[in-house]
Write an enzyme that holds these catalytic residues in place. Structure first.
Site, PDB file in Angstrom:
ATOM      1  N   ILE A   1     -13.763 -45.995   3.798  1.00 23.97           N
ATOM      2  CA  ILE A   1     -15.069 -45.966   4.572  1.00 23.97           C
ATOM      3  C   ILE A   1     -14.540 -45.205   5.977  1.00 23.97           C
ATOM      4  CG2 ILE A   1     -14.839 -48.199   5.431  1.00 23.97           C
ATOM      5  CD1 ILE A   1     -17.936 -48.309   5.854  1.00 23.97           C
TER       6      ILE A   1
ATOM      7  N   GLY B   1     -16.970 -40.862  -0.157  1.00 24.46           N
ATOM      8  CA  GLY B   1     -18.298 -40.206   0.182  1.00 24.46           C
ATOM      9  C   GLY B   1     -18.219 -38.807  -0.076  1.00 24.46           C
TER      10      GLY B   1
ATOM     11  N   GLN C   1     -13.581 -30.752  -0.255  1.00 23.34           N
ATOM     12  CA  GLN C   1     -14.178 -31.020  -1.051  1.00 23.34           C
ATOM     13  C   GLN C   1     -14.823 -30.232  -2.161  1.00 23.34           C
ATOM     14  OE1 GLN C   1     -17.068 -33.851   0.877  1.00 23.34           O
ATOM     15  NE2 GLN C   1     -15.892 -34.671   2.077  1.00 23.34           N
TER      16      GLN C   1
ATOM     17  N   CYS D   1     -24.819 -56.522  23.858  1.00 25.17           N
ATOM     18  CA  CYS D   1     -25.524 -56.672  22.458  1.00 25.17           C
ATOM     19  C   CYS D   1     -25.288 -58.107  22.092  1.00 25.17           C
ATOM     20  CB  CYS D   1     -24.666 -55.629  21.704  1.00 25.17           C
ATOM     21  SG  CYS D   1     -23.079 -56.113  21.186  1.00 25.17           S
TER      22      CYS D   1
HETATM   23  P1  ATP Z   1     -17.806 -39.079   5.975  1.00 23.75           P
HETATM   24  O1  ATP Z   1     -19.247 -38.709   6.309  1.00 23.75           O
HETATM   25  O2  ATP Z   1     -17.831 -40.355   5.023  1.00 23.75           O
HETATM   26  O3  ATP Z   1     -16.966 -39.626   7.385  1.00 23.75           O
HETATM   27  P2  ATP Z   1     -17.002 -36.526   5.867  1.00 23.75           P
HETATM   28  O4  ATP Z   1     -18.001 -35.818   5.074  1.00 23.75           O
HETATM   29  O5  ATP Z   1     -16.690 -36.659   7.098  1.00 23.75           O
HETATM   30  O6  ATP Z   1     -17.111 -37.994   5.036  1.00 23.75           O
HETATM   31  P3  ATP Z   1     -14.147 -36.074   4.786  1.00 23.75           P
HETATM   32  O7  ATP Z   1     -13.596 -36.505   6.395  1.00 23.75           O
HETATM   33  O8  ATP Z   1     -13.576 -35.022   4.144  1.00 23.75           O
HETATM   34  O9  ATP Z   1     -15.637 -36.092   4.807  1.00 23.75           O
HETATM   35  O10 ATP Z   1     -13.964 -37.500   3.909  1.00 23.75           O
HETATM   36  C1  ATP Z   1     -14.203 -37.470   2.681  1.00 23.75           C
HETATM   37  C2  ATP Z   1     -14.229 -39.040   2.391  1.00 23.75           C
HETATM   38  O11 ATP Z   1     -12.773 -39.577   2.425  1.00 23.75           O
HETATM   39  C3  ATP Z   1     -15.026 -39.912   3.112  1.00 23.75           C
HETATM   40  O12 ATP Z   1     -16.339 -39.985   2.614  1.00 23.75           O
HETATM   41  C4  ATP Z   1     -14.347 -41.235   2.978  1.00 23.75           C
HETATM   42  O13 ATP Z   1     -14.622 -41.825   1.751  1.00 23.75           O
HETATM   43  C5  ATP Z   1     -12.912 -40.710   2.774  1.00 23.75           C
HETATM   44  N1  ATP Z   1     -12.288 -41.040   4.124  1.00 23.75           N
HETATM   45  C6  ATP Z   1     -12.164 -39.881   5.186  1.00 23.75           C
HETATM   46  N2  ATP Z   1     -11.763 -40.297   6.275  1.00 23.75           N
HETATM   47  C7  ATP Z   1     -11.355 -41.770   6.067  1.00 23.75           C
HETATM   48  C8  ATP Z   1     -10.842 -42.704   7.021  1.00 23.75           C
HETATM   49  N3  ATP Z   1     -10.179 -42.498   8.075  1.00 23.75           N
HETATM   50  N4  ATP Z   1     -10.672 -43.987   6.485  1.00 23.75           N
HETATM   51  C9  ATP Z   1     -11.129 -44.247   5.098  1.00 23.75           C
HETATM   52  N5  ATP Z   1     -11.607 -43.346   4.337  1.00 23.75           N
HETATM   53  C10 ATP Z   1     -11.700 -41.983   4.931  1.00 23.75           C
END
Ligand code: ATP
Ligand code: MG
Length: 486
Positions: A186, A289, A298, A457
């Site tokens: 996440i 995601g 992606q 909050c």
């Molecule tokens: P999101 O909207 O979920 O931030 P994004 O469109 O910005 O995704 P990316 O930054 O390429 O896309 O990240 C793809 C996926 O990798 C994310 O959806 C998440 O599941 C994972 N991810 C990215 N950065 C992190 C982080 N700092 N910690 C945990 N998971 C990450």
């Protein structure tokens, strides 16, 4: 007051033992959550539905029960009913008329009777009797069996009569905990939050792992939205929130990897680390995601290369969804404002990233990466139970939290409007501004430099994050207000 909970249809087509297990789990989940609302609420599980009883005439309680039922995975719909003994057709008609006469004024209708048990009449016979009576003795606009304005729903179970006064849609999905657990990566943006919601709804206990790339406000923000998701859709099962400090990993990537491959390699490092955390937690699947081609890392070739670092199943619930659909879903589940206000922290902004990574090139680049850095990060993993997030954020707060308001200080209530209305801040003599958190960024531009602004909050988490962000933007006169005992 009573509710009849209808099961998600995919539950009802399972084999007997599986169906039984799923229903029982749904019953237990509801029991756990509804007891928090009121000790007196009773949940009764049967083969094809779950009945929920709560005290009569208490509207606040009723609203809370409706709220819990509408966000619990595993429920197709739930009916709010009035219950009576089944006497005869005429009595059933009179009870129905009492419940529906007002609603029927000027509208066409159709009566639907659903029956279980043995009776010496058919459902259709009863529909005709009640329908005929309502047509003659109310101000309804007439019966319309094809396209009525209103359905009049009646259920008979053995010798009980239930008049349905309202029908609410459920969330669908499987009861939480009936599928195996997953570990969701996440980042707090729109995507990974919606993806986590989707695995929760499908019945998977969803734990969270966050890679901290260096922004403290980002970390608080992600914890906040994970806590929100869990409280709203998953609080029948405890889950963990895991933070992996990833600043050094990013630093090492910046030093050793060609910029075109930084994005893909960062994701590979995240999956490697997530796999290790998942191994430790005995979890088989990771969730992200990502969706096809949303950003350069992606594309399908890149996702395929990213996946090769792990033997775990990588689930991407959003893989074919359009960005707009994802954003719409985040609005409907209530996470849109969180994601919008999330401080962006991207340590690896690569210049002309590859959209078609090749494995041999990736391996060559990774050959320069010092894996000891990743090992060290994994040694410093922090694990907390999600329900401890509030305490945790407050214990590690970096912005001063004041328990009293002095001269020249203004309280800023940053809760969403409906929360402010529900529990207004009652502080005579204090100046209070009402600025929901998602408007704070622009509103701060009007702040008076000679005054101090104390953000408030309910739990002190959102205010901590927002104050931290504003301080980073140079507003050193922003602090947190946290009354004693809150
Ligand atoms: P999101 O909207 O979920 O931030 P994004 O469109 O910005 O995704 P990316 O930054 O390429 O896309 O990240 C793809 C996926 O990798 C994310 O959806 C998440 O599941 C994972 N991810 C990215 N950065 C992190 C982080 N700092 N910690 C945990 N998971 C990450
Ligand atoms: Mg992101």
């Amino acid at each position: 007051m009573k509710f009849i909970v209808k099961l998600f249809p995919e539950i009802t087509i399972k084999s007997r033992p599986v169906r039984k297990r799923l229903i029982q789990r749904l019953g237990t989940n509801l029991d756990v959550m509804l007891r928090r609302v009121d000790e007196g609420i009773r949940v009764k599980t049967t083969w094809d539905r779950i009945d929920v009883h709560c005290g009569d005439g208490n509207e606040v309680l009723r609203d809370e029960v409706v709220s819990v039922l509408s966000r619990t995975p595993g429920i197709q719909a739930f009916l709010e009913v009035r219950e009576f003994p089944l006497v005869d057709f005429h009595d059933a008609y009179e009870r129905t008329r009492d419940a529906y006469a007002e609603l029927l004024k000027g509208r066409t209708f159709k009566v639907r009777v659903k029956r279980s048990g043995k009776h010496d009449f058919t459902s259709v016979e009863m529909e005709r009797y009640i329908g005929g009576g309502l047509n003659q003795h109310t101000e309804a606009a007439g019966v319309d069996v094809h396209n009525p304005d209103l359905y009049v729903d009646v259920e008979i179970q053995q010798d009980r009569l239930f008049i349905v006064t309202e029908r609410h849609p459920g969330l669908g999905g499987f009861p939480l905990g009936t599928q195996e657990p997953v570990l969701s990566l996440i980042s707090g943006g729109f995507d990974s939050v919606v993806a986590s919601y989707m695995t929760m709804r499908r019945g998977c206990k969803t734990h969270f792992v966050f890679f901290n790339l260096g922004g403290h406000a980002h970390e608080i923000g992600v914890k906040q939205v994970a806590l929100y998701l869990w409280q709203k859709y998953g609080s029948s099962a405890r889950v963990k929130f895991i933070t992996v400090p990833f600043e050094e990993v990013v630093g090492e990537i910046l030093q050793s990897v060609h910029h075109s491959h930084m994005g893909v390699i960062l994701k590979r490092m995240m999956l490697r680390a997530a796999e290790r955390v998942a191994d430790f937690m005995k979890i088989d699947a990771l969730v992200t995601g990502e969706s096809i081609a949303q950003v350069s890392s992606q594309t399908l070739p890149n996702l395929a290369i990213i996946d090769q670092v792990t033997k775990k199943l990588v689930i991407r619930p959003l893989v074919t969804m359009d960005k707009q659909e994802i954003v719409d879903l985040s609005k409907s589940i209530g996470t849109f404002e969180f994601a919008k206000g999330m401080p962006e922290y991207c340590g690896v902004i690569s210049d002309r990233p590859t959209t078609r990574a090749k494995l041999d090139r990736v391996l060559e680049e990774e050959g320069h990466f010092d894996y000891e850095v990743l090992e060290q990060a994994l040694k410093r993993v922090q694990v907390i139970a999600i329900d401890d997030i509030v305490e945790d954020v407050n214990a590690h707060a970096t912005v001063e939290a004041l328990t009293r308001v002095g001269e020249n200080q203004i309280i800023v209530d940053i809760r969403a409007n409906h929360e402010q209305e529900k529990k207004p801040l009652n502080m005579p003599g204090c100046e209070i501004l009402s600025i929901p958190f998602f408007k704070l960024g622009t509103a701060a531009e009007q702040f008076d430099a000679d005054k101090e602004y104390l953000l408030y909050c309910e739990k002190g988490v959102m205010s901590q994050m927002q104050a931290h962000q504003l301080q980073e933007r140079g507003y050193s006169n922003v602090k947190v207000y946290r009354p004693e005992g809150a």
